[in-house]
Motif scaffolding. Sequence first.
Motif, PDB file in Angstrom:
ATOM      1  N   TYR A 166      -9.396  11.451 -10.392  1.00  0.00           N
ATOM      2  CA  TYR A 166      -8.175  11.808  -9.713  1.00  0.00           C
ATOM      3  C   TYR A 166      -8.163  12.218  -8.399  1.00  0.00           C
ATOM      4  O   TYR A 166      -7.390  11.968  -7.676  1.00  0.00           O
ATOM      5  CB  TYR A 166      -7.318  12.907 -10.565  1.00  0.00           C
ATOM      6  N   PHE A 167      -9.212  12.965  -8.083  1.00  0.00           N
ATOM      7  CA  PHE A 167      -9.267  13.567  -6.763  1.00  0.00           C
ATOM      8  C   PHE A 167      -9.557  12.448  -5.772  1.00  0.00           C
ATOM      9  O   PHE A 167      -8.945  12.556  -4.525  1.00  0.00           O
ATOM     10  CB  PHE A 167     -10.904  14.539  -6.873  1.00  0.00           C
ATOM     11  N   MET A 168     -10.486  11.596  -6.037  1.00  0.00           N
ATOM     12  CA  MET A 168     -10.816  10.636  -5.375  1.00  0.00           C
ATOM     13  C   MET A 168      -9.655   9.463  -5.126  1.00  0.00           C
ATOM     14  O   MET A 168      -9.000   8.966  -4.083  1.00  0.00           O
ATOM     15  CB  MET A 168     -11.967   9.606  -5.891  1.00  0.00           C
ATOM     16  N   GLN A 169      -8.836   9.406  -6.177  1.00  0.00           N
ATOM     17  CA  GLN A 169      -7.555   8.720  -6.059  1.00  0.00           C
ATOM     18  C   GLN A 169      -6.523   9.472  -5.098  1.00  0.00           C
ATOM     19  O   GLN A 169      -5.929   8.623  -4.219  1.00  0.00           O
ATOM     20  CB  GLN A 169      -6.939   8.327  -7.366  1.00  0.00           C
ATOM     21  N   ILE A 170      -6.560  10.653  -5.197  1.00  0.00           N
ATOM     22  CA  ILE A 170      -5.642  11.146  -4.291  1.00  0.00           C
ATOM     23  C   ILE A 170      -6.070  11.145  -2.714  1.00  0.00           C
ATOM     24  O   ILE A 170      -5.191  10.896  -2.115  1.00  0.00           O
ATOM     25  CB  ILE A 170      -5.610  12.933  -4.641  1.00  0.00           C
ATOM     26  N   LEU A 171      -7.334  11.258  -2.706  1.00  0.00           N
ATOM     27  CA  LEU A 171      -7.637  11.312  -1.321  1.00  0.00           C
ATOM     28  C   LEU A 171      -7.635   9.722  -0.951  1.00  0.00           C
ATOM     29  O   LEU A 171      -7.382   9.591   0.451  1.00  0.00           O
ATOM     30  CB  LEU A 171      -9.107  11.663  -1.197  1.00  0.00           C
ATOM     31  N   MET A 172      -7.940   8.688  -1.607  1.00  0.00           N
ATOM     32  CA  MET A 172      -7.666   7.352  -1.174  1.00  0.00           C
ATOM     33  C   MET A 172      -6.261   7.122  -1.000  1.00  0.00           C
ATOM     34  O   MET A 172      -5.773   6.262   0.087  1.00  0.00           O
ATOM     35  CB  MET A 172      -8.343   6.663  -2.228  1.00  0.00           C
ATOM     36  N   MET A 230       0.899  -1.259  -0.033  1.00  0.00           N
ATOM     37  CA  MET A 230      -0.092   0.135  -0.039  1.00  0.00           C
ATOM     38  C   MET A 230       0.816   1.228  -0.090  1.00  0.00           C
ATOM     39  O   MET A 230       0.467   2.078  -0.833  1.00  0.00           O
ATOM     40  CB  MET A 230      -1.021   0.023   1.112  1.00  0.00           C
ATOM     41  N   LEU A 231       1.844   1.506   0.880  1.00  0.00           N
ATOM     42  CA  LEU A 231       2.458   2.509   1.381  1.00  0.00           C
ATOM     43  C   LEU A 231       3.286   2.960  -0.335  1.00  0.00           C
ATOM     44  O   LEU A 231       3.532   4.083  -0.529  1.00  0.00           O
ATOM     45  CB  LEU A 231       3.457   2.467   2.322  1.00  0.00           C
ATOM     46  N   ILE A 232       3.920   1.983  -1.002  1.00  0.00           N
ATOM     47  CA  ILE A 232       4.711   2.451  -2.122  1.00  0.00           C
ATOM     48  C   ILE A 232       3.679   2.946  -3.142  1.00  0.00           C
ATOM     49  O   ILE A 232       4.272   3.704  -3.793  1.00  0.00           O
ATOM     50  CB  ILE A 232       5.246   0.966  -2.491  1.00  0.00           C
ATOM     51  N   ALA A 233       2.322   2.450  -3.127  1.00  0.00           N
ATOM     52  CA  ALA A 233       1.612   3.016  -4.227  1.00  0.00           C
ATOM     53  C   ALA A 233       1.096   4.197  -3.716  1.00  0.00           C
ATOM     54  O   ALA A 233       0.622   5.112  -4.660  1.00  0.00           O
ATOM     55  CB  ALA A 233       0.374   1.996  -4.274  1.00  0.00           C
ATOM     56  N   ALA A 234       0.806   4.466  -2.674  1.00  0.00           N
ATOM     57  CA  ALA A 234       0.265   5.861  -2.123  1.00  0.00           C
ATOM     58  C   ALA A 234       0.870   6.910  -2.539  1.00  0.00           C
ATOM     59  O   ALA A 234       0.294   8.132  -2.965  1.00  0.00           O
ATOM     60  CB  ALA A 234       0.242   5.892  -0.404  1.00  0.00           C
ATOM     61  N   PRO A 235       2.139   7.205  -2.332  1.00  0.00           N
ATOM     62  CA  PRO A 235       2.780   8.457  -2.951  1.00  0.00           C
ATOM     63  C   PRO A 235       3.013   8.752  -4.450  1.00  0.00           C
ATOM     64  O   PRO A 235       2.579   9.772  -4.916  1.00  0.00           O
ATOM     65  CB  PRO A 235       4.200   8.468  -2.273  1.00  0.00           C
ATOM     66  N   ILE A 236       2.818   7.484  -5.111  1.00  0.00           N
ATOM     67  CA  ILE A 236       2.589   7.560  -6.683  1.00  0.00           C
ATOM     68  C   ILE A 236       1.153   8.046  -6.919  1.00  0.00           C
ATOM     69  O   ILE A 236       1.160   8.965  -7.683  1.00  0.00           O
ATOM     70  CB  ILE A 236       2.844   6.088  -7.059  1.00  0.00           C
ATOM     71  N   MET A 237       0.169   7.387  -6.254  1.00  0.00           N
ATOM     72  CA  MET A 237      -0.942   7.677  -6.715  1.00  0.00           C
ATOM     73  C   MET A 237      -1.260   9.178  -6.398  1.00  0.00           C
ATOM     74  O   MET A 237      -2.000   9.934  -7.131  1.00  0.00           O
ATOM     75  CB  MET A 237      -2.079   6.947  -5.826  1.00  0.00           C
ATOM     76  N   CYS A 238      -0.482   9.610  -5.249  1.00  0.00           N
ATOM     77  CA  CYS A 238      -0.782  10.979  -4.658  1.00  0.00           C
ATOM     78  C   CYS A 238      -0.541  11.956  -5.700  1.00  0.00           C
ATOM     79  O   CYS A 238      -0.974  12.944  -6.192  1.00  0.00           O
ATOM     80  CB  CYS A 238      -0.551  11.160  -3.293  1.00  0.00           C
TER      81      CYS A 238
END
Length: 578
Positions: free
Chosen positions: A280-286, A135-143
């Motif tokens: 994209y907004f939802m992806q950032i917040l997720m 999860m954490l590796i994907a989170a900054p990429i997604m954000c």
Amino acid sequence: MLWALLRRYAGPYRGAVAVVAALQMVSSLASLYLPTINAAIIDDGVAKGDTTRIVELGAMMLGVTALQVLCAIGAVYFGSRVGMGFGRDLRSAMFGHVVGLSAEETARFGAPTLLTRTTNDVQQIQVLLQMTCTMLIAAPIMCVGGIAMAIHQNAGLSWLLMVSVPLLALSNWIIVSKLLPIFRRMQRLIDGINRVLREQLAGIRVIRAFAREPFERTRFREANEALADTAMTVGRLQALMLPFTTLVINLSSVALIWFGGLRIDAGEMQVGSLIAFLSYFMQILMAVLMATLLLVMLPRASVCAERISEVLGTVPAIASPATPTSPAVARGAVELVDASFSYPGADRPVLQRVSLSARPGTTTAVVGSTGSGKSTLVSLICRLFDVTEGSVVVDRVDVRDYDVEALWSTIGLVPQRGYLFSGTVADNLRYGKADAGDDEMWAALRVAAAEDFVAAHPDGLQMRVAQGGINFSGGQRQRLAIARAVIRRPAVYLFDDAFSALDVRTDARVRAALAEVSADATVLIVSQRISTVMAADQIVVIDDGAVVGVGTHDELILDCPVYAEFADSQAVAMGDPR
């Protein structure tokens, strides 16, 4: 502490972590590309009625989705391998270190907390690492990627990101910061409930004998309720996160649709771009939410890392020297020279300037009243503790200069409590000699007068042994423990009140058989039974931690009042047949 543990024990899995990172990056980029394709389908296909374009973009979307799914599956697989491998290695390191701790350090920590730290604490860090990989590796990429793609779609709505993302991150960080001290208390309460449960299971016969079940139920209930209340406190704080996060996301979505609709009416934005921006907004917040969920786990994992590091950072008091010394031949000569010992924090020493000598081919008995220091003396010889003054010498080498494994291999110890391990009789005998054959086992059992009840069982040497040997009587456990020591044919036999559970007749049989197999070895017997020590070559009398007499039975009866009183009290206790 947490970072140090991860760097040390997750280091061997750097390759797998790199694979996870690469797969997560591809999966995240594919997820970020999907809203753009969807916007193109709406603006270039649906709005214009171009069916061919819709089919082309739909096929592209399916391909990107398949790539995303495959990469996500691969990331979870390799991430799980990293987490499981890390947990296995850390548990193994904890076990190896705990086994190497001396009795002093083990007592200082306590068995319940060592169990919790080796199992529950390791599991908390393992889960954190596994979730980090997935999860954490994907989170900054997604954000970061989501912000870039959202701005690319329409920079005029990006101010909403500058409000929503910091608000969500700040609120969740405040909650997480309050969880850290609560998790620290929670781990201590888990230690406490383990301690209570272990005491109750180990002392169940005493509890029932004294009808203390209600008291013990109350005691367990209090420990259980304390843990439950703390867990509820944690749950209440964590429960605030999801509603607040949902509120921020929903309000942000409403604001985005509202201001996006105004921009569409003004002709500054297309419908597809608004839908893509919303995605994209939802992806950032997720992504922020995923990072927050990991932050919830971080305080507890940090506390667990501190507790694990405390154990791993403890230097064992009993360890092999850098350059150990060993005698050319292990003969088994034992000598104590002005040996004194004090437990840490004790007001006075347990043993005071004890000097004695035990030679190969002889039997030395140590007698004394309860609490006089007899068992401590045995512990000093096999170096379970180190003397605070003086020295303990085996074959003219101070035991502190020995390699501890070499020292222990020359000693056959039978402790006061004959503990057996779960498995079979053969398994327990192989603790004494790993490669022992059946003939050697039967010979050792014969010496310990244990052959009869083992042979009478249909399974023989494969006879089942429950944990602690609770399916055997006290005398049977003691005889199996004696056989376990005898089978290795050591140079030094240490019997720490090992005959106390045997009747007088069996005691005599075992000692007679031992005299044959230990003819060339040094035998040291600690006992409170005069009949057990009467035939010893020398008897050492200890009173209040000091040697008050050394000699044979007949000599001590005449010259040592303490021994004479000790012998007389046992004669009265056994009764006079006249």
